[in-house]
Design a protein around this motif. Structure first.
Motif, PDB file in Angstrom:
ATOM      1  N   MET A   1       0.844  -1.202   0.000  1.00  0.00           N
ATOM      2  CA  MET A   1       0.000   0.000   0.000  1.00  0.00           C
ATOM      3  C   MET A   1       0.878   1.251   0.000  1.00  0.00           C
ATOM      4  SD  MET A   1      -3.039   0.914   2.694  1.00  0.00           S
ATOM      5  CE  MET A   1      -4.029   2.379   2.499  1.00  0.00           C
ATOM      6  N   ALA A   2       0.500   2.233  -0.838  1.00  0.00           N
ATOM      7  CA  ALA A   2       1.291   3.459  -0.940  1.00  0.00           C
ATOM      8  C   ALA A   2       1.261   4.250   0.359  1.00  0.00           C
ATOM      9  CB  ALA A   2       0.752   4.318  -2.083  1.00  0.00           C
ATOM     10  N   ALA A   3       2.344   4.985   0.606  1.00  0.00           N
ATOM     11  CA  ALA A   3       2.404   5.823   1.809  1.00  0.00           C
ATOM     12  C   ALA A   3       1.374   6.945   1.681  1.00  0.00           C
ATOM     13  CB  ALA A   3       3.800   6.409   1.963  1.00  0.00           C
ATOM     14  N   PRO A   4       0.798   7.376   2.795  1.00  0.00           N
ATOM     15  CA  PRO A   4      -0.181   8.480   2.732  1.00  0.00           C
ATOM     16  C   PRO A   4       0.478   9.755   2.237  1.00  0.00           C
ATOM     17  CG  PRO A   4       0.434   8.017   5.003  1.00  0.00           C
ATOM     18  CD  PRO A   4       1.006   6.912   4.177  1.00  0.00           C
ATOM     19  N   PHE A   5      -0.286  10.567   1.500  1.00  0.00           N
ATOM     20  CA  PHE A   5       0.260  11.831   1.021  1.00  0.00           C
ATOM     21  C   PHE A   5       0.306  12.858   2.142  1.00  0.00           C
ATOM     22  CE2 PHE A   5       0.130  15.981  -0.961  1.00  0.00           C
ATOM     23  CZ  PHE A   5       1.162  15.856  -1.875  1.00  0.00           C
ATOM     24  N   LEU A   6      -0.748  12.877   2.952  1.00  0.00           N
ATOM     25  CA  LEU A   6      -0.801  13.749   4.123  1.00  0.00           C
ATOM     26  C   LEU A   6      -0.963  12.869   5.353  1.00  0.00           C
ATOM     27  CD1 LEU A   6      -1.217  16.507   5.613  1.00  0.00           C
ATOM     28  CD2 LEU A   6      -3.658  16.267   5.092  1.00  0.00           C
ATOM     29  N   SER A   7      -0.131  13.092   6.345  1.00  0.00           N
ATOM     30  CA  SER A   7      -0.226  12.324   7.588  1.00  0.00           C
ATOM     31  C   SER A   7      -0.214  13.274   8.777  1.00  0.00           C
ATOM     32  CB  SER A   7       0.945  11.329   7.705  1.00  0.00           C
ATOM     33  OG  SER A   7       0.803  10.529   8.857  1.00  0.00           O
ATOM     34  N   ILE A   8      -1.295  13.253   9.538  1.00  0.00           N
ATOM     35  CA  ILE A   8      -1.425  14.074  10.742  1.00  0.00           C
ATOM     36  C   ILE A   8      -1.329  13.127  11.938  1.00  0.00           C
ATOM     37  CG2 ILE A   8      -2.864  15.746  11.983  1.00  0.00           C
ATOM     38  CD1 ILE A   8      -4.296  16.290   9.304  1.00  0.00           C
ATOM     39  N   GLN A   9      -0.322  13.292  12.750  1.00  0.00           N
ATOM     40  CA  GLN A   9      -0.022  12.302  13.779  1.00  0.00           C
ATOM     41  C   GLN A   9      -0.074  12.907  15.185  1.00  0.00           C
ATOM     42  OE1 GLN A   9       3.742  10.472  12.749  1.00  0.00           O
ATOM     43  NE2 GLN A   9       3.052   9.937  10.681  1.00  0.00           N
ATOM     44  N   HIS A  10      -1.047  12.460  15.973  1.00  0.00           N
ATOM     45  CA  HIS A  10      -1.191  12.837  17.387  1.00  0.00           C
ATOM     46  C   HIS A  10      -1.128  14.357  17.593  1.00  0.00           C
ATOM     47  CE1 HIS A  10      -0.924   8.619  18.427  1.00  0.00           C
ATOM     48  NE2 HIS A  10       0.187   8.524  17.724  1.00  0.00           N
ATOM     49  N   VAL A  11      -1.811  15.068  16.723  1.00  0.00           N
ATOM     50  CA  VAL A  11      -1.780  16.536  16.784  1.00  0.00           C
ATOM     51  C   VAL A  11      -2.751  17.048  17.847  1.00  0.00           C
ATOM     52  CG1 VAL A  11      -2.527  18.605  15.526  1.00  0.00           C
ATOM     53  CG2 VAL A  11      -0.910  17.031  14.484  1.00  0.00           C
ATOM     54  N   LYS A  12      -2.265  18.008  18.602  1.00  0.00           N
ATOM     55  CA  LYS A  12      -3.055  18.658  19.651  1.00  0.00           C
ATOM     56  C   LYS A  12      -2.864  20.166  19.508  1.00  0.00           C
ATOM     57  CE  LYS A  12      -3.150  19.171  24.725  1.00  0.00           C
ATOM     58  NZ  LYS A  12      -2.531  18.728  25.993  1.00  0.00           N
ATOM     59  N   LYS A  13      -3.909  20.930  19.806  1.00  0.00           N
ATOM     60  CA  LYS A  13      -3.790  22.375  19.771  1.00  0.00           C
ATOM     61  C   LYS A  13      -4.532  22.981  20.954  1.00  0.00           C
ATOM     62  CE  LYS A  13      -2.685  26.457  18.282  1.00  0.00           C
ATOM     63  NZ  LYS A  13      -1.274  26.924  18.333  1.00  0.00           N
ATOM     64  N   SER A  14      -3.794  23.766  21.726  1.00  0.00           N
ATOM     65  CA  SER A  14      -4.382  24.462  22.870  1.00  0.00           C
ATOM     66  C   SER A  14      -4.117  25.948  22.747  1.00  0.00           C
ATOM     67  CB  SER A  14      -3.785  23.942  24.182  1.00  0.00           C
ATOM     68  OG  SER A  14      -4.058  22.571  24.353  1.00  0.00           O
ATOM     69  N   PHE A  15      -5.087  26.732  23.170  1.00  0.00           N
ATOM     70  CA  PHE A  15      -4.916  28.177  23.307  1.00  0.00           C
ATOM     71  C   PHE A  15      -5.046  28.473  24.797  1.00  0.00           C
ATOM     72  CE2 PHE A  15      -6.592  27.595  19.014  1.00  0.00           C
ATOM     73  CZ  PHE A  15      -5.680  28.331  18.270  1.00  0.00           C
ATOM     74  N   ASN A  25      -5.553  12.248  14.601  1.00  0.00           N
ATOM     75  CA  ASN A  25      -4.762  11.413  13.702  1.00  0.00           C
ATOM     76  C   ASN A  25      -5.519  11.197  12.403  1.00  0.00           C
ATOM     77  OD1 ASN A  25      -2.379  10.183  15.477  1.00  0.00           O
ATOM     78  ND2 ASN A  25      -4.230  10.219  16.740  1.00  0.00           N
ATOM     79  N   LEU A  26      -4.821  11.357  11.276  1.00  0.00           N
ATOM     80  CA  LEU A  26      -5.455  11.134   9.978  1.00  0.00           C
ATOM     81  C   LEU A  26      -4.391  10.912   8.910  1.00  0.00           C
ATOM     82  CD1 LEU A  26      -8.107  11.179   8.261  1.00  0.00           C
ATOM     83  CD2 LEU A  26      -7.610  13.610   7.841  1.00  0.00           C
ATOM     84  N   ASP A  27      -4.589   9.876   8.084  1.00  0.00           N
ATOM     85  CA  ASP A  27      -3.774   9.650   6.892  1.00  0.00           C
ATOM     86  C   ASP A  27      -4.649   9.844   5.671  1.00  0.00           C
ATOM     87  OD1 ASP A  27      -1.470   9.084   8.302  1.00  0.00           O
ATOM     88  OD2 ASP A  27      -1.721   6.902   8.211  1.00  0.00           O
ATOM     89  N   VAL A  28      -4.188  10.665   4.724  1.00  0.00           N
ATOM     90  CA  VAL A  28      -4.933  10.956   3.496  1.00  0.00           C
ATOM     91  C   VAL A  28      -4.126  10.430   2.316  1.00  0.00           C
ATOM     92  CG1 VAL A  28      -5.967  12.749   2.071  1.00  0.00           C
ATOM     93  CG2 VAL A  28      -5.946  13.001   4.557  1.00  0.00           C
ATOM     94  N   GLU A  29      -4.772   9.642   1.469  1.00  0.00           N
ATOM     95  CA  GLU A  29      -4.101   9.034   0.330  1.00  0.00           C
ATOM     96  C   GLU A  29      -3.923  10.035  -0.809  1.00  0.00           C
ATOM     97  OE1 GLU A  29      -2.866   5.978   0.686  1.00  0.00           O
ATOM     98  OE2 GLU A  29      -3.732   6.126   2.702  1.00  0.00           O
ATOM     99  N   PRO A  30      -2.950   9.800  -1.708  1.00  0.00           N
ATOM    100  CA  PRO A  30      -2.762  10.689  -2.860  1.00  0.00           C
ATOM    101  C   PRO A  30      -4.042  10.792  -3.700  1.00  0.00           C
ATOM    102  CG  PRO A  30      -0.898   9.196  -2.640  1.00  0.00           C
ATOM    103  CD  PRO A  30      -1.930   8.723  -1.667  1.00  0.00           C
ATOM    104  N   GLY A  31      -4.459  12.020  -4.012  1.00  0.00           N
ATOM    105  CA  GLY A  31      -5.630  12.243  -4.841  1.00  0.00           C
ATOM    106  C   GLY A  31      -6.959  12.101  -4.130  1.00  0.00           C
ATOM    107  N   GLU A  32      -6.934  11.873  -2.832  1.00  0.00           N
ATOM    108  CA  GLU A  32      -8.173  11.665  -2.084  1.00  0.00           C
ATOM    109  C   GLU A  32      -8.826  13.001  -1.737  1.00  0.00           C
ATOM    110  OE1 GLU A  32      -9.669   8.765   1.573  1.00  0.00           O
ATOM    111  OE2 GLU A  32      -7.610   9.525   1.602  1.00  0.00           O
ATOM    112  N   PHE A  33     -10.159  13.001  -1.699  1.00  0.00           N
ATOM    113  CA  PHE A  33     -10.940  14.173  -1.301  1.00  0.00           C
ATOM    114  C   PHE A  33     -11.560  13.860   0.056  1.00  0.00           C
ATOM    115  CE2 PHE A  33     -13.123  18.040  -2.997  1.00  0.00           C
ATOM    116  CZ  PHE A  33     -13.947  18.283  -1.922  1.00  0.00           C
ATOM    117  N   VAL A  34     -11.067  14.521   1.102  1.00  0.00           N
ATOM    118  CA  VAL A  34     -11.520  14.269   2.470  1.00  0.00           C
ATOM    119  C   VAL A  34     -12.177  15.527   3.025  1.00  0.00           C
ATOM    120  CG1 VAL A  34     -10.811  13.692   4.828  1.00  0.00           C
ATOM    121  CG2 VAL A  34      -9.736  12.537   2.892  1.00  0.00           C
TER     122      VAL A  34
END
Length: 354
Positions: A1-15, A25-34
């Protein structure tokens, strides 16, 4: 399986003390519409802005095409961004707006002109290059904003509620055009929206967000028909929620008002006497016997709404009222308010909400 084009790993954001995105967490494949779908304040735009580089994650990593871009500036990520506000330069023509990113990148005038002509054809405005933004409709301006984002051939396209300022008819037309252009160019795309119909109609996958958390990541079919949480079930589409009591957990039997029904989906360890929430889509039910329907409830018709091709009927079951949809048939009169009725459905269509 091809590597994800976009990979968001354990991201957290606090203000400050306010955490708006939690372990995303999210992996997006090449050419995918998410699509990121959720109510205002759920964190979807914040995730998009972190991917774009406008916000820095409090924790976690973001990779584009295998490269760690977590700490890179927006102009170092090779992305295209389209905002809710068109953000076109009012003193520049349509052609100059589209060429802006190419000019900044140092492209020759000939290359700029060639690419602008290509983009004007793609957005179906080939004759409007000499006009200024104020001379365009809202839909045309958003097409130009899309062309400007795509002109430098970005690796990733980010769309932040780009249709929310448009009227309903233009929104439907333009969302279909965006999807068509995305497929034609094969560009990986993230689309942020609070409109479930938009997300369901154009996405390969949907991320349903609530409270800074990804509640479910799945195809539109799975999101609608197999929601994994009570929030997803209630947020996406129209839903009837029935409160029942477990009678026999081994056989999946549940009592709803005066009727006992069996459900095919897991009761998730519930015991006899436990309260359980069940859900049914309006289109999954019918009045009277229907092929494939093995389960029934009994009640009284309280309301009938004629909606053209569909008639929405409300039925009181005792403790609660449900809505169901039936197709309009000119040869058959609509149901009568006050009539007792049998509501049938397939036991496999009953969702158990957790």
């Amino acid at each position: 399986m091809a590597a994800p084009f976009l990979s968001i790993q354990h991201v957290k954001k606090s203000f400050g003390d306010n955490t708006v995105v939690q372990d995303f967490n999210l992996d997006v494949e090449p050419g995918e519409f998410v699509s990121f779908l959720g109510p205002s304040g759920c964190g979807k735009t914040t995730v998009l802005r972190m991917v774009a580089g406008f916000e820095e994650p409090t924790a976690g990593k973001i990779f584009i095409a295998g490269k760690d871009v977590t700490n890179l500036k927006p102009n170092q990520r090779n992305i295209g961004m389209v905002f809710q506000a068109y953000a076109l330069f009012p003193n520049l023509t349509v052609a100059q707006n589209i060429a802006f990113g190419l000019k900044v990148a140092g492209a020759s005038k000939a290359d700029q002109d060639k690419r602008v002509a290509e983009m004007l054809n793609i957005i179906k405005l080939p004759q409007l290059g000499d006009r200024y933004p104020y001379q365009l409709s809202g839909g045309q301006q958003q097409r130009v904003a899309l062309a400007r984002a795509l002109a430098p051939s970005p690796k990733l396209l980010l769309l932040d509620e780009p249709l929310s300022a448009l009227d309903a008819k233009v929104r439907v037309s333009l969302r279909d055009e965006i999807r068509s252009i995305q497929k034609r160019l094969g560009i990986t795309t993230i689309f942020v929206t609070h409109d479930q119909e938009e997300a369901l109609s154009i996405s390969d996958r949907i991320v349903v967000m609530y409270g800074g958390v990804a509640e479910q990541v799945a195809t539109p079919f799975e999101i609608y028909n197999r929601p994994s949480t009570k929030f997803v079930a209630n947020f996406v589409g129209t839903l009837n929620v029935l409160e029942g009591t477990v009678v026999d957990p081994a056989l999946g039997k549940v009592r709803v008002n005066n009727d006992e029904i069996a459900v095919k989906h897991s009761l998730n360890g519930a015991k006899r006497g436990d309260a359980v929430s069940l859900a049914l889509r309006p289109e999954a039910m019918a009045l009277g016997d229907y092929s494939g329907h093995d389960t029934e409830l009994h009640g009284k018709i309280t309301d009938v709404h004629f909606l053209g091709s569909v008639i929405r009927v409300r039925v009181n079951l005792g403790a609660e009222t449900i809505a169901l949809d039936t197709f309009n048939n000119s040869r058959t009169p609509p149901p009568t308010i006050g009539d007792s009725t049998k509501v049938t459905f397939a036991s496999n269509d009953v969702l158990v909400l957790h």
